[in-house]
Design an enzyme around this catalytic site. Sequence first.
Site, short mmCIF file in Angstrom:
data_model
loop_
_atom_site.label_atom_id
_atom_site.label_comp_id
_atom_site.label_asym_id
_atom_site.label_seq_id
_atom_site.Cartn_x
_atom_site.Cartn_y
_atom_site.Cartn_z
N HIS A 13 74.49 45.90 5.54
CA HIS A 13 74.76 47.22 4.93
C HIS A 13 73.44 47.86 4.53
O HIS A 13 72.84 47.48 3.53
CB HIS A 13 75.66 47.05 3.70
N HIS A 15 71.08 51.81 4.46
CA HIS A 15 70.94 53.24 4.72
C HIS A 15 69.55 53.48 5.26
O HIS A 15 68.56 53.28 4.55
CB HIS A 15 71.15 54.04 3.42
N ARG A 17 68.72 56.50 6.82
CA ARG A 17 68.46 57.95 6.82
C ARG A 17 68.02 58.42 8.21
O ARG A 17 68.33 57.80 9.21
CB ARG A 17 67.42 58.33 5.74
N LYS A 98 83.22 53.37 8.69
CA LYS A 98 83.03 53.29 7.25
C LYS A 98 83.99 54.23 6.55
O LYS A 98 84.06 55.43 6.89
CB LYS A 98 81.58 53.68 6.91
N HIS A 135 83.95 51.57 1.13
CA HIS A 135 83.39 51.86 -0.19
C HIS A 135 84.58 51.85 -1.14
O HIS A 135 85.37 52.79 -1.17
CB HIS A 135 82.66 53.22 -0.20
N HIS A 173 79.51 46.07 -0.92
CA HIS A 173 78.80 46.06 -2.21
C HIS A 173 79.73 45.90 -3.41
O HIS A 173 79.79 46.78 -4.28
CB HIS A 173 77.90 47.29 -2.39
N LEU A 218 75.74 53.33 -6.68
CA LEU A 218 77.20 53.32 -6.72
C LEU A 218 77.73 52.27 -5.76
O LEU A 218 77.21 52.17 -4.64
CB LEU A 218 77.75 54.71 -6.34
N ASP A 246 72.52 47.33 0.83
CA ASP A 246 72.79 48.70 0.40
C ASP A 246 71.49 49.40 0.00
O ASP A 246 71.49 50.29 -0.86
CB ASP A 246 73.81 48.77 -0.73
N HIS A 250 66.04 57.28 -1.88
CA HIS A 250 66.06 58.69 -2.27
C HIS A 250 64.64 59.02 -2.73
O HIS A 250 64.01 58.21 -3.42
CB HIS A 250 67.00 58.93 -3.45
N ALA A 262 72.42 58.50 -6.34
CA ALA A 262 72.76 57.08 -6.47
C ALA A 262 72.10 56.29 -5.36
O ALA A 262 72.20 56.65 -4.19
CB ALA A 262 74.27 56.91 -6.40
O1 DOR Z 1 74.14 53.88 -4.43
C1 DOR Z 1 74.56 54.27 -3.35
N1 DOR Z 1 73.77 54.96 -2.50
N2 DOR Z 1 75.83 54.03 -3.04
C2 DOR Z 1 76.39 54.56 -1.95
O2 DOR Z 1 77.55 54.32 -1.73
C3 DOR Z 1 75.62 55.48 -1.07
C4 DOR Z 1 74.19 55.25 -1.17
C5 DOR Z 1 73.35 56.36 -0.56
O3 DOR Z 1 73.62 56.77 0.56
O4 DOR Z 1 72.40 56.80 -1.20
ZN ZN Z 2 75.79 52.00 0.96
#
Ligand code: DOR
Ligand code: ZN
Length: 343
Positions: A13, A15, A17, A98, A135, A173, A218, A246, A250, A262
């Site tokens: 899992h 991200h 981007r 997802k 999720h 998660h 999250l 996860d 950001h 998050a």
């Molecule tokens: O903390 C999180 N960030 N939880 C998520 O479900 C999405 C993720 C994000 O894409 O930044």
């Molecule tokens: Zn995630």
Amino acid sequence: MNEIRITRPDDWHVHLRDGAALAAVLPATARQFARAIVMPNLRPPITTAALAQAYRERILAALPEGANFTPLMTMYLTDNTPVEEIRRARDAGVVALKLYPAGATTNSDAGVSDIRKTYRTLEAMQREGLLLLVHGEVTDPEVDVFDREAVFIDRVMRPLRKDFPELKVVFEHITTLEAAQYVAESDRFTAATLTPQHLLYNRNAIFTGGLRPHYYCLPVLKREQHRLALIQAATSGSNKFFLGTDSAPHASVLKENSVCGAGCYTAMSALELYAEAFEAMGALDKLEGFASFHGPDFYGLPRNTDTVLLRQEKWSLPESVPFGEALIKPLRGGESLGWKFIG
Ligand code: DOR
Ligand code: ZN
């Protein structure tokens, strides 16, 4: 010197981007992991097989020279995902869809408003052998933020499991005792991923000496009793629990902001953080199963054959690193870690 060598792990899992952000974070994931399940919550989201294929090409193009890394693609389930798209997804090598409840988290506005609207698509997934990644939080504003995962189990998970008993479902998660128990007691079609932050921290971490945005993700961190249940599940040896960072980068200006996005960015020290959590339980011998075996076994994919070395050695994680035009602050940035990924 204390070292451990384990089969090369995968991240089930992450991200990654897109664009400059992708180029900035991908090398960290590709350095530690052989494969990763790539989340589809881009803007716009990856809702079709064709979009997933194009995204895979962009990831492959952004890999550093000589990297040996395979992105495993997912698609974003919506109220309107056509049944026919599932066959196309399977043919394009997409392994999972997802489920984001609409509004639950970052870029989830196109998510599912009512799971019953997706039932024909879920039927096709069960038939074609695609997994459903969940999720697991309700978005009902009446439900306290800290209870949203536990309420999701009763309102959504149990009915879903009853209606699609042979659909493979990953409860992503997980953050609560209730979810750990639910997964441990479920049959072989249900599993869960665990992040390093939920194994290492409870919700106090968000409020220690002031509001700490880099600990906000999250589902949000929970009380200590939940963290304990999660680390016990991860180190139990049960094949229903496996690694999913996860890692969710950001830009730091958007974390240190009146509205904080998050996500915790952990890709640069993912295995080190897991090793720290497992060591604290005296369970380093359980790390390999969790990080390298249970995930591919559940997904029905081969285990990796090469190995990586982790050494007990102090090093400092940079406080921030470039993220396109911006900066990103990794979780624990500027602090020292006790384990080091050697490769
Ligand atoms: O903390 C999180 N960030 N939880 C998520 O479900 C999405 C993720 C994000 O894409 O930044
Ligand atoms: Zn995630």
